[in-house]
Write a protein that holds these residues in place. Structure first.
Motif, PDB file in Angstrom:
ATOM      1  N   VAL A   1       5.307   8.901  50.569  1.00 50.54           N
ATOM      2  CA  VAL A   1       4.274   8.050  49.970  1.00 50.54           C
ATOM      3  C   VAL A   1       2.943   8.798  49.950  1.00 50.54           C
ATOM      4  CG1 VAL A   1       2.941   5.916  50.248  1.00 50.54           C
ATOM      5  CG2 VAL A   1       5.428   5.890  50.578  1.00 50.54           C
ATOM      6  N   LEU A   2       2.592   9.408  51.069  1.00 52.54           N
ATOM      7  CA  LEU A   2       1.346  10.167  51.121  1.00 52.54           C
ATOM      8  C   LEU A   2       1.359  11.320  50.126  1.00 52.54           C
ATOM      9  CD1 LEU A   2       0.773  10.281  54.983  1.00 52.54           C
ATOM     10  CD2 LEU A   2      -0.390   8.821  53.303  1.00 52.54           C
ATOM     11  N   THR A   3       2.523  11.918  49.925  1.00 54.66           N
ATOM     12  CA  THR A   3       2.640  13.021  48.972  1.00 54.66           C
ATOM     13  C   THR A   3       2.383  12.538  47.549  1.00 54.66           C
ATOM     14  OG1 THR A   3       4.161  14.183  50.427  1.00 54.66           O
ATOM     15  CG2 THR A   3       4.176  14.840  48.114  1.00 54.66           C
ATOM     16  N   ARG A   4       2.799  11.339  47.223  1.00 61.88           N
ATOM     17  CA  ARG A   4       2.503  10.795  45.884  1.00 61.88           C
ATOM     18  C   ARG A   4       1.002  10.671  45.675  1.00 61.88           C
ATOM     19  NH1 ARG A   4       7.073   7.973  42.942  1.00 61.88           N
ATOM     20  NH2 ARG A   4       8.831   9.062  43.872  1.00 61.88           N
ATOM     21  N   VAL A   5       0.308  10.182  46.699  1.00 65.77           N
ATOM     22  CA  VAL A   5      -1.149  10.056  46.614  1.00 65.77           C
ATOM     23  C   VAL A   5      -1.772  11.446  46.480  1.00 65.77           C
ATOM     24  CG1 VAL A   5      -3.223   9.289  47.841  1.00 65.77           C
ATOM     25  CG2 VAL A   5      -1.139   7.889  47.922  1.00 65.77           C
ATOM     26  N   LEU A   6      -1.303  12.380  47.283  1.00 67.43           N
ATOM     27  CA  LEU A   6      -1.773  13.760  47.213  1.00 67.43           C
ATOM     28  C   LEU A   6      -1.563  14.345  45.818  1.00 67.43           C
ATOM     29  CD1 LEU A   6      -2.610  16.557  48.435  1.00 67.43           C
ATOM     30  CD2 LEU A   6      -0.210  16.804  49.096  1.00 67.43           C
ATOM     31  N   ASN A   7      -0.399  14.087  45.235  1.00 67.96           N
ATOM     32  CA  ASN A   7      -0.094  14.646  43.920  1.00 67.96           C
ATOM     33  C   ASN A   7      -1.009  14.117  42.822  1.00 67.96           C
ATOM     34  OD1 ASN A   7       1.849  16.400  44.840  1.00 67.96           O
ATOM     35  ND2 ASN A   7       3.550  15.000  44.431  1.00 67.96           N
ATOM     36  N   LEU A   8      -1.481  12.886  42.948  1.00 70.79           N
ATOM     37  CA  LEU A   8      -2.450  12.388  41.970  1.00 70.79           C
ATOM     38  C   LEU A   8      -3.759  13.168  42.066  1.00 70.79           C
ATOM     39  CD1 LEU A   8      -1.785   8.559  42.093  1.00 70.79           C
ATOM     40  CD2 LEU A   8      -1.454  10.076  40.140  1.00 70.79           C
ATOM     41  N   THR A   9      -4.163  13.503  43.269  1.00 75.04           N
ATOM     42  CA  THR A   9      -5.374  14.312  43.432  1.00 75.04           C
ATOM     43  C   THR A   9      -5.133  15.726  42.913  1.00 75.04           C
ATOM     44  OG1 THR A   9      -5.997  12.971  45.342  1.00 75.04           O
ATOM     45  CG2 THR A   9      -7.124  15.082  45.073  1.00 75.04           C
ATOM     46  N   ARG A  10      -3.960  16.260  43.162  1.00 77.92           N
ATOM     47  CA  ARG A  10      -3.626  17.579  42.617  1.00 77.92           C
ATOM     48  C   ARG A  10      -3.667  17.555  41.089  1.00 77.92           C
ATOM     49  NH1 ARG A  10       1.689  18.618  46.343  1.00 77.92           N
ATOM     50  NH2 ARG A  10       0.671  19.713  48.059  1.00 77.92           N
ATOM     51  N   GLY A  11      -3.181  16.461  40.504  1.00 74.11           N
ATOM     52  CA  GLY A  11      -3.214  16.320  39.042  1.00 74.11           C
ATOM     53  C   GLY A  11      -4.631  16.307  38.515  1.00 74.11           C
ATOM     54  N   THR A  12      -5.526  15.637  39.235  1.00 70.11           N
ATOM     55  CA  THR A  12      -6.931  15.633  38.847  1.00 70.11           C
ATOM     56  C   THR A  12      -7.498  17.040  38.891  1.00 70.11           C
ATOM     57  OG1 THR A  12      -7.203  13.418  39.761  1.00 70.11           O
ATOM     58  CG2 THR A  12      -9.200  14.677  39.384  1.00 70.11           C
ATOM     59  N   GLU A  13      -7.180  17.747  39.951  1.00 66.31           N
ATOM     60  CA  GLU A  13      -7.665  19.131  40.087  1.00 66.31           C
ATOM     61  C   GLU A  13      -7.204  19.956  38.886  1.00 66.31           C
ATOM     62  OE1 GLU A  13      -9.227  22.271  42.915  1.00 66.31           O
ATOM     63  OE2 GLU A  13      -9.252  20.112  43.126  1.00 66.31           O
ATOM     64  N   PHE A  14      -5.940  19.805  38.524  1.00 62.17           N
ATOM     65  CA  PHE A  14      -5.395  20.537  37.381  1.00 62.17           C
ATOM     66  C   PHE A  14      -6.142  20.194  36.092  1.00 62.17           C
ATOM     67  CE2 PHE A  14      -2.604  20.154  33.666  1.00 62.17           C
ATOM     68  CZ  PHE A  14      -2.361  21.502  33.426  1.00 62.17           C
ATOM     69  N   MET A  15      -6.408  18.906  35.874  1.00 63.52           N
ATOM     70  CA  MET A  15      -7.039  18.477  34.626  1.00 63.52           C
ATOM     71  C   MET A  15      -8.486  18.949  34.487  1.00 63.52           C
ATOM     72  SD  MET A  15      -4.752  17.069  32.839  1.00 63.52           S
ATOM     73  CE  MET A  15      -5.685  16.363  31.511  1.00 63.52           C
ATOM     74  N   TYR A  16      -9.180  19.151  35.608  1.00 59.98           N
ATOM     75  CA  TYR A  16     -10.605  19.469  35.542  1.00 59.98           C
ATOM     76  C   TYR A  16     -10.976  20.862  36.039  1.00 59.98           C
ATOM     77  CZ  TYR A  16     -11.161  14.553  34.473  1.00 59.98           C
ATOM     78  OH  TYR A  16     -11.071  13.329  33.888  1.00 59.98           O
ATOM     79  N   ILE A  17     -10.057  21.619  36.571  1.00 65.84           N
ATOM     80  CA  ILE A  17     -10.386  22.914  37.170  1.00 65.84           C
ATOM     81  C   ILE A  17     -10.948  23.903  36.143  1.00 65.84           C
ATOM     82  CG2 ILE A  17      -8.109  24.021  36.995  1.00 65.84           C
ATOM     83  CD1 ILE A  17     -10.334  24.170  40.096  1.00 65.84           C
ATOM     84  N   ALA A  18     -10.495  23.829  34.919  1.00 71.76           N
ATOM     85  CA  ALA A  18     -10.959  24.770  33.888  1.00 71.76           C
ATOM     86  C   ALA A  18     -11.850  24.084  32.853  1.00 71.76           C
ATOM     87  CB  ALA A  18      -9.759  25.417  33.199  1.00 71.76           C
ATOM     88  N   GLY A  19     -12.440  22.945  33.213  1.00 74.28           N
ATOM     89  CA  GLY A  19     -13.242  22.165  32.284  1.00 74.28           C
ATOM     90  C   GLY A  19     -12.631  20.786  32.140  1.00 74.28           C
ATOM     91  N   ASP A  20     -13.080  20.024  31.183  1.00 74.02           N
ATOM     92  CA  ASP A  20     -12.575  18.660  30.993  1.00 74.02           C
ATOM     93  C   ASP A  20     -11.284  18.699  30.184  1.00 74.02           C
ATOM     94  OD1 ASP A  20     -12.105  15.993  30.579  1.00 74.02           O
ATOM     95  OD2 ASP A  20     -14.130  15.513  29.918  1.00 74.02           O
ATOM     96  N   GLY A  21     -10.191  18.957  30.877  1.00 77.03           N
ATOM     97  CA  GLY A  21      -8.886  19.036  30.224  1.00 77.03           C
ATOM     98  C   GLY A  21      -8.334  17.686  29.817  1.00 77.03           C
ATOM     99  N   TYR A  22      -8.981  16.625  30.246  1.00 81.69           N
ATOM    100  CA  TYR A  22      -8.547  15.283  29.862  1.00 81.69           C
ATOM    101  C   TYR A  22      -9.135  14.914  28.498  1.00 81.69           C
ATOM    102  CZ  TYR A  22      -7.756  10.256  30.048  1.00 81.69           C
ATOM    103  OH  TYR A  22      -7.359   8.976  29.756  1.00 81.69           O
ATOM    104  N   THR A  23     -10.439  15.096  28.339  1.00 86.10           N
ATOM    105  CA  THR A  23     -11.106  14.750  27.083  1.00 86.10           C
ATOM    106  C   THR A  23     -10.872  15.811  26.017  1.00 86.10           C
ATOM    107  OG1 THR A  23     -12.827  13.608  28.328  1.00 86.10           O
ATOM    108  CG2 THR A  23     -13.326  14.151  26.038  1.00 86.10           C
ATOM    109  N   HIS A  24     -10.915  17.064  26.438  1.00 86.81           N
ATOM    110  CA  HIS A  24     -10.779  18.189  25.507  1.00 86.81           C
ATOM    111  C   HIS A  24      -9.516  18.969  25.863  1.00 86.81           C
ATOM    112  CE1 HIS A  24     -14.846  17.257  24.281  1.00 86.81           C
ATOM    113  NE2 HIS A  24     -15.221  17.333  25.540  1.00 86.81           N
ATOM    114  N   VAL A  25      -8.393  18.414  25.492  1.00 87.15           N
ATOM    115  CA  VAL A  25      -7.121  19.060  25.819  1.00 87.15           C
ATOM    116  C   VAL A  25      -7.021  20.362  25.039  1.00 87.15           C
ATOM    117  CG1 VAL A  25      -4.620  18.842  25.787  1.00 87.15           C
ATOM    118  CG2 VAL A  25      -6.041  16.831  26.229  1.00 87.15           C
TER     119      VAL A  25
END
Length: 166
Positions: free
Chosen positions: A119-143
């Motif tokens: 369960v904790l790993t699922r929560v962790l993975n959502l934060t990891r996903g956020t890191e992935f989406m924003y690490i190189a800029g706004d990968g969510y808005t500007h895919v």
């Protein structure tokens, strides 16, 4: 800043996303786990802080140009009387510190004693996903290519892991 973050925690879909990520874990989920998740445990709150601050750091200029509402960057600038660069640097430190809180919650806290690691790993993975989406800029808005390539690598062309030792 404090008011901005409090409003964000209650208005964002952080808890809903985390609870939704647990769907399908039948044997490990109990009413106590859902109760825990719906009561803003620290690991979920700091995951929200990570997502909120990271998003605001990388997207605040674009969002201000289009007349978007206030971000953490603008709140920090006004509250502390610093430049935009100084505000972003300080908020980046806070984003980095979130990982310390997450690690502590997963390993040493009372939570880790009654919430299954899966369960904790699922929560962790959502934060990891956020890191992935924003690490190189706004990968969510500007895919862009980086976001698309990362998703392809993970979901379309994953690395094969053999457990046979071959």
């Amino acid at each position: 800043m404090e008011g901005y973050m409090k409003v964000g925690i209650t208005s964002a879909a952080t808890v809903v996303l985390n609870v939704t990520s647990l769907v399908g874990m039948r044997d490990e989920l109990t009413p106590e786990i859902f109760n825990w998740a719906f009561n803003n445990p620290k690991i979920i709150v700091v995951g929200f802080i990570h997502a909120c601050l990271f998003d605001d750091i990388v997207s605040h200029k674009f969002e201000q140009e289009r007349g978007h509402s206030t971000s953490a960057v603008e709140c920090y600038i006004r509250e502390c009387g610093v430049s935009e660069e100084e505000a972003c640097n300080e908020l980046k430190k806070q984003v980095d510190n979130v990982w310390k809180d997450i690690n502590n919650e997963m390993i040493f806290s009372e939570t880790s004693k009654f919430v299954p690691m899966s369960v904790l790993t699922r929560v962790l993975n959502l934060t990891r996903g956020t890191e992935f989406m924003y690490i190189a800029g706004d990968g969510y808005t500007h895919v862009g290519k980086s976001t698309k390539d990362g998703i392809d690598s993970l979901l379309i062309d994953p690395i094969s892991i053999s457990t046979s030792g071959n």
